[in-house]
Design an enzyme around this catalytic site. Structure first.
Site, short mmCIF file in Angstrom:
data_model
loop_
_atom_site.label_atom_id
_atom_site.label_comp_id
_atom_site.label_asym_id
_atom_site.label_seq_id
_atom_site.Cartn_x
_atom_site.Cartn_y
_atom_site.Cartn_z
N ASP A 21 -4.42 4.06 -5.40
CA ASP A 21 -3.36 3.49 -6.24
C ASP A 21 -2.84 4.59 -7.17
O ASP A 21 -2.01 5.40 -6.76
CB ASP A 21 -3.99 2.32 -7.00
CG ASP A 21 -3.02 1.52 -7.83
OD1 ASP A 21 -1.83 1.58 -7.55
OD2 ASP A 21 -3.47 0.83 -8.77
N ASP A 73 -10.54 -7.12 -4.53
CA ASP A 73 -10.75 -8.30 -5.36
C ASP A 73 -9.76 -8.42 -6.50
O ASP A 73 -9.06 -7.47 -6.85
CB ASP A 73 -12.15 -8.24 -5.97
CG ASP A 73 -12.22 -7.20 -7.10
OD1 ASP A 73 -11.90 -6.01 -6.83
OD2 ASP A 73 -12.56 -7.56 -8.24
N VAL A 113 -2.80 -6.40 -4.41
CA VAL A 113 -3.25 -7.10 -3.21
C VAL A 113 -4.74 -7.44 -3.29
O VAL A 113 -5.50 -6.79 -4.01
CB VAL A 113 -2.98 -6.27 -1.93
CG1 VAL A 113 -1.49 -6.11 -1.70
CG2 VAL A 113 -3.65 -4.89 -2.01
N LYS A 171 -1.01 3.14 -1.75
CA LYS A 171 0.07 2.58 -2.57
C LYS A 171 0.74 3.74 -3.29
O LYS A 171 0.49 3.95 -4.48
CB LYS A 171 -0.56 1.58 -3.55
CG LYS A 171 0.33 0.46 -3.95
CD LYS A 171 -0.38 -0.81 -4.44
CE LYS A 171 -1.33 -0.72 -5.56
NZ LYS A 171 -1.70 -2.04 -6.16
P1 IMP Z 1 -6.84 4.22 -8.57
O1 IMP Z 1 -7.89 4.97 -9.30
O2 IMP Z 1 -5.75 3.73 -9.47
O3 IMP Z 1 -6.30 4.95 -7.36
O4 IMP Z 1 -7.48 2.86 -8.08
C1 IMP Z 1 -8.46 2.81 -7.19
C2 IMP Z 1 -9.25 1.53 -7.29
O5 IMP Z 1 -8.61 0.47 -8.00
C3 IMP Z 1 -9.42 1.01 -5.89
O6 IMP Z 1 -10.58 1.55 -5.30
C4 IMP Z 1 -9.52 -0.49 -6.08
O7 IMP Z 1 -10.85 -0.86 -6.29
C5 IMP Z 1 -8.69 -0.75 -7.32
N1 IMP Z 1 -7.32 -1.22 -6.97
C6 IMP Z 1 -6.18 -0.52 -7.01
N2 IMP Z 1 -5.12 -1.25 -6.60
C7 IMP Z 1 -5.63 -2.46 -6.27
C8 IMP Z 1 -5.04 -3.67 -5.75
O8 IMP Z 1 -3.83 -3.81 -5.48
N3 IMP Z 1 -5.90 -4.71 -5.56
C9 IMP Z 1 -7.24 -4.64 -5.81
N4 IMP Z 1 -7.82 -3.53 -6.29
C10 IMP Z 1 -7.03 -2.45 -6.51
#
Ligand code: IMP
Ligand code: MG
Length: 183
Positions: free
Chosen positions: A101, A157, A151, A129
């Site tokens: 994300d 979750d 999502v 994403k």
């Molecule tokens: P990042 O550090 O922002 O890239 O986020 C990574 C973590 O956030 C992922 O491993 C997920 O556990 C959680 N996450 C990010 N986007 C979503 C989503 O749309 N739904 C559920 N969990 C998310």
């Protein structure tokens, strides 16, 4: 479809096909080697268990648990909650993640695992994403690219609910606004 969902984004059949394809690619790229798949708990669980069935190589499985998210908002601070059991020094390591994300989690993982001197280090994610990226992350394998929506399902979750759904869906607005909790 689960009553709390607005739409299904990726169906069970689409998930199966996408994961099979990535599994074949990984099998080809790592042929003759013994990669260590490092799953990021808890979101990786359904993806990882299906993915490894499509990788007929000798593999090692290990896991890490990180924390950064609560609800739908990233706190931006990543920390290790559970560390690897095995050493990865000199090993071909493939991180298995549910979704990239902001990229902060994978950025932390890469920096952390690199210090342990693996032979190679790559990322495999079920979902990408890119619209939410805060830091650039080199993703080697991605099954699906999705729009900027929160999502759930297939490991992902909301407040620890919906991980067991066999597809990826988008929650209804009122569920998120109501901050639904499973008691
Ligand atoms: P990042 O550090 O922002 O890239 O986020 C990574 C973590 O956030 C992922 O491993 C997920 O556990 C959680 N996450 C990010 N986007 C979503 C989503 O749309 N739904 C559920 N969990 C998310
Ligand atoms: Mg995750």
């Amino acid at each position: 479809m689960h009553k709390d969902l607005r739409e299904i984004l990726i169906s069970t059949a689409e998930l199966e096909a996408g994961i099979k394809k990535i599994g074949a690619q990984i099998s080809k790229d790592y042929a003759g080697r013994c990669p260590t798949l490092v799953g990021v708990l808890k979101g990786c669980v359904l993806f990882m268990s299906d993915l490894v069935k499509h990788i007929p190589l000798e593999t090692r499985l290990d896991f890490m648990m990180l924390s950064s998210y609560s609800g739908t908002q990233s706190t931006g601070v990543v920390r290790t909650v559970l560390d690897l059991k095995e050493s990865i020094e000199g090993r071909d390591v493939l991180i298995v993640e549910d979704i990239v994300d902001s990229g902060l989690t994978m950025n932390y993982m890469l920096r952390n695992l690199k210090t342990r001197r693996p032979k190679s280090l790559e990322i495999c994610t079920l979902l990408d994403k890119p619209g939410c990226r805060k830091v650039k992350v080199p993703i080697k394998y991605s099954c699906f690219t999705i729009p900027d929506k929160f999502v759930v399902g297939y490991g992902l979750d909301y407040n620890e609910i919906y991980r067991n759904l066999p597809y990826i869906g988008v929650l209804k607005k009122e569920i998120v606004e109501g901050n639904k909790i499973c008691r």
